[in-house]
Motif scaffolding. Sequence first.
Motif, PDB file in Angstrom:
ATOM      1  N   ALA A 152       0.821  -1.204   0.000  1.00 18.40           N
ATOM      2  CA  ALA A 152       0.000   0.000   0.000  1.00 18.40           C
ATOM      3  C   ALA A 152       0.862   1.265   0.000  1.00 18.40           C
ATOM      4  N   VAL A 153       1.887   1.299   0.849  1.00 19.21           N
ATOM      5  CA  VAL A 153       2.716   2.499   0.980  1.00 19.21           C
ATOM      6  C   VAL A 153       3.493   2.781  -0.310  1.00 19.21           C
ATOM      7  N   LEU A 154       4.012   1.739  -0.924  1.00 19.02           N
ATOM      8  CA  LEU A 154       4.826   1.927  -2.123  1.00 19.02           C
ATOM      9  C   LEU A 154       4.011   1.845  -3.408  1.00 19.02           C
ATOM     10  N   GLY A 155       2.735   1.503  -3.303  1.00 16.48           N
ATOM     11  CA  GLY A 155       1.900   1.428  -4.500  1.00 16.48           C
ATOM     12  C   GLY A 155       2.313   0.316  -5.442  1.00 16.48           C
ATOM     13  N   LEU A 156       2.723  -0.833  -4.885  1.00 16.24           N
ATOM     14  CA  LEU A 156       3.138  -1.957  -5.720  1.00 16.24           C
ATOM     15  C   LEU A 156       1.919  -2.570  -6.403  1.00 16.24           C
ATOM     16  N   VAL A 157       2.048  -2.841  -7.686  1.00 22.49           N
ATOM     17  CA  VAL A 157       0.899  -3.254  -8.487  1.00 22.49           C
ATOM     18  C   VAL A 157       0.524  -4.712  -8.233  1.00 22.49           C
ATOM     19  N   ASP A 158       1.511  -5.602  -8.244  1.00 22.91           N
ATOM     20  CA  ASP A 158       1.195  -7.029  -8.116  1.00 22.91           C
ATOM     21  C   ASP A 158       1.624  -7.555  -6.750  1.00 22.91           C
ATOM     22  N   ARG A 159       1.515  -8.856  -6.597  1.00 27.62           N
ATOM     23  CA  ARG A 159       1.857  -9.476  -5.321  1.00 27.62           C
ATOM     24  C   ARG A 159       3.034 -10.442  -5.483  1.00 27.62           C
ATOM     25  N   ARG A 160       4.043 -10.022  -6.216  1.00 26.89           N
ATOM     26  CA  ARG A 160       5.298 -10.776  -6.272  1.00 26.89           C
ATOM     27  C   ARG A 160       6.171 -10.329  -5.101  1.00 26.89           C
ATOM     28  N   GLY A 161       6.766 -11.286  -4.404  1.00 21.94           N
ATOM     29  CA  GLY A 161       7.552 -10.896  -3.246  1.00 21.94           C
ATOM     30  C   GLY A 161       8.654 -11.876  -2.906  1.00 21.94           C
ATOM     31  N   ARG A 162       9.480 -11.458  -1.959  1.00 22.92           N
ATOM     32  CA  ARG A 162      10.524 -12.313  -1.396  1.00 22.92           C
ATOM     33  C   ARG A 162      10.556 -12.067   0.105  1.00 22.92           C
ATOM     34  N   LEU A 163      10.628 -13.145   0.871  1.00 22.94           N
ATOM     35  CA  LEU A 163      10.668 -13.015   2.322  1.00 22.94           C
ATOM     36  C   LEU A 163      12.003 -12.432   2.772  1.00 22.94           C
ATOM     37  N   PRO A 164      11.991 -11.563   3.777  1.00 27.71           N
ATOM     38  CA  PRO A 164      13.255 -11.087   4.339  1.00 27.71           C
ATOM     39  C   PRO A 164      13.951 -12.187   5.129  1.00 27.71           C
ATOM     40  N   GLY A 165      15.217 -12.416   4.804  1.00 36.40           N
ATOM     41  CA  GLY A 165      16.021 -13.356   5.569  1.00 36.40           C
ATOM     42  C   GLY A 165      15.686 -14.822   5.410  1.00 36.40           C
ATOM     43  N   ARG A 166      14.815 -15.181   4.477  1.00 33.54           N
ATOM     44  CA  ARG A 166      14.426 -16.574   4.306  1.00 33.54           C
ATOM     45  C   ARG A 166      14.290 -16.913   2.820  1.00 33.54           C
ATOM     46  N   ALA A 219      13.817 -23.202   2.757  1.00 34.60           N
ATOM     47  CA  ALA A 219      15.132 -23.583   3.252  1.00 34.60           C
ATOM     48  C   ALA A 219      15.149 -23.587   4.772  1.00 34.60           C
ATOM     49  N   ASP A 220      14.296 -22.772   5.379  1.00 34.82           N
ATOM     50  CA  ASP A 220      14.178 -22.685   6.837  1.00 34.82           C
ATOM     51  C   ASP A 220      12.709 -22.889   7.199  1.00 34.82           C
ATOM     52  N   ARG A 221      12.411 -23.920   7.948  1.00 37.20           N
ATOM     53  CA  ARG A 221      11.019 -24.250   8.273  1.00 37.20           C
ATOM     54  C   ARG A 221      10.318 -23.156   9.062  1.00 37.20           C
ATOM     55  N   SER A 222      11.076 -22.289   9.718  1.00 32.35           N
ATOM     56  CA  SER A 222      10.456 -21.254  10.541  1.00 32.35           C
ATOM     57  C   SER A 222       9.592 -20.310   9.716  1.00 32.35           C
ATOM     58  N   ALA A 223       9.849 -20.219   8.410  1.00 35.25           N
ATOM     59  CA  ALA A 223       9.092 -19.300   7.557  1.00 35.25           C
ATOM     60  C   ALA A 223       7.910 -19.967   6.869  1.00 35.25           C
ATOM     61  N   ARG A 224       7.725 -21.265   7.075  1.00 36.34           N
ATOM     62  CA  ARG A 224       6.729 -22.012   6.312  1.00 36.34           C
ATOM     63  C   ARG A 224       5.316 -21.476   6.513  1.00 36.34           C
ATOM     64  N   ALA A 225       4.898 -21.248   7.746  1.00 32.98           N
ATOM     65  CA  ALA A 225       3.527 -20.789   8.004  1.00 32.98           C
ATOM     66  C   ALA A 225       3.282 -19.419   7.392  1.00 32.98           C
ATOM     67  N   ALA A 226       4.255 -18.518   7.506  1.00 30.87           N
ATOM     68  CA  ALA A 226       4.102 -17.182   6.931  1.00 30.87           C
ATOM     69  C   ALA A 226       4.048 -17.248   5.413  1.00 30.87           C
ATOM     70  N   ALA A 227       4.899 -18.079   4.807  1.00 31.86           N
ATOM     71  CA  ALA A 227       4.898 -18.214   3.350  1.00 31.86           C
ATOM     72  C   ALA A 227       3.572 -18.783   2.861  1.00 31.86           C
ATOM     73  N   ALA A 285      -1.694 -17.975   0.284  1.00 32.57           N
ATOM     74  CA  ALA A 285      -3.152 -18.066   0.369  1.00 32.57           C
ATOM     75  C   ALA A 285      -3.817 -16.729   0.103  1.00 32.57           C
ATOM     76  N   ASN A 286      -3.060 -15.645   0.275  1.00 35.19           N
ATOM     77  CA  ASN A 286      -3.581 -14.306   0.019  1.00 35.19           C
ATOM     78  C   ASN A 286      -3.081 -13.728  -1.304  1.00 35.19           C
ATOM     79  N   GLY A 287      -2.703 -14.610  -2.203  1.00 35.20           N
ATOM     80  CA  GLY A 287      -2.408 -14.192  -3.578  1.00 35.20           C
ATOM     81  C   GLY A 287      -0.970 -13.851  -3.881  1.00 35.20           C
ATOM     82  N   TYR A 288      -0.051 -14.065  -2.945  1.00 32.88           N
ATOM     83  CA  TYR A 288       1.359 -13.724  -3.188  1.00 32.88           C
ATOM     84  C   TYR A 288       2.094 -14.866  -3.883  1.00 32.88           C
ATOM     85  N   THR A 289       2.944 -14.503  -4.815  1.00 34.10           N
ATOM     86  CA  THR A 289       3.901 -15.410  -5.421  1.00 34.10           C
ATOM     87  C   THR A 289       5.265 -15.072  -4.837  1.00 34.10           C
ATOM     88  N   LEU A 290       5.920 -16.059  -4.220  1.00 36.80           N
ATOM     89  CA  LEU A 290       7.178 -15.809  -3.526  1.00 36.80           C
ATOM     90  C   LEU A 290       8.349 -16.434  -4.273  1.00 36.80           C
TER      91      LEU A 290
END
Length: 287
Positions: free
Chosen positions: A125-139, A151-159, A164-169
């Motif tokens: 919202a703040v940056l006005g990004l058009v799509d939902r392509r992303g990369r997790l910080p630190g994972r 690579a790290d199971r700790s990020a599995r639930a967040a990913a 589920a909310n439309g993001y491609t990571l």
Amino acid sequence: MQKERRAILKWGSMAAAAWLLGGCGQGPAVPGGSERYSVYLSSDDGPLRGSANLDAAIRETKVPLTAFVVGKHARPSLFHSYLEGYRNNPYINLANHSYTHANGRYIDYYLHPGRVLADFEKNRAVLGLVDRRGRLPGRDSWRLGGRAYDADRSARAAADLLAANGYTLYGWDLEWTHTHSGRPIGTAEDLYRRIKFQLHRGHTYTPGHLMLLMHDQMFGTLSAKRELKRLITLLKSDPQIRLRPLADYPLSAPPREAPATQGPWLIKGSPTGVGETTPVDPLHFSR
């Protein structure tokens, strides 16, 4: 200083191994020099010190790059101007790298998947990004067309929640790391050989496609900018490689074959220096 020297030596040893095991990094001959591999350039953590040089290098070489940007870093007026430079660069596509970059506290960050989703939505919202392509910080996590990897199971639930909310990571196959002073580790030639080695051996998330991770903070000097341009020149001159935009990355792929050479270090390489998974706020390198 001793820690940085060890990191540089370790990177050099892996580059040498790639040279020897991968046939000098050239890979198998392709009849007629036809295209075989795709490489995707990406850089995390901008806008930061170094973003202006990265922007200029991409404009001058005219190759596609995805900048995974952090909203918090765009608050200072100077860094915000770098972000606008990215927006006006026809070769750069912006993608989501969260608003806070976990403030460098990755373990706590991923204990609360709902907060991770909110952080990404705020950045969008703040940056006005058009799509939902992303990369997790630190994972290093991937969520593409039903495919998943962590690579790290700790990020599995967040990913999973982001997907589920439309993001491609997008994770990464090879990372160009830097020293604790922000200097890139290894030469363009070193990195080129490792790219060819991993592609030739099939050590990528999607066969024939390699995602290269870099960091804006690496390019704070003109010498670092020149090294990036040298890498791009090597890749562009290789008839087996095409530099492609993130939009071309295949969402689906055939099952991955077993690696031609065993050993986990041959997949992504042992960590050297400061990289995406280092628990540090990237703003540290722009002070």
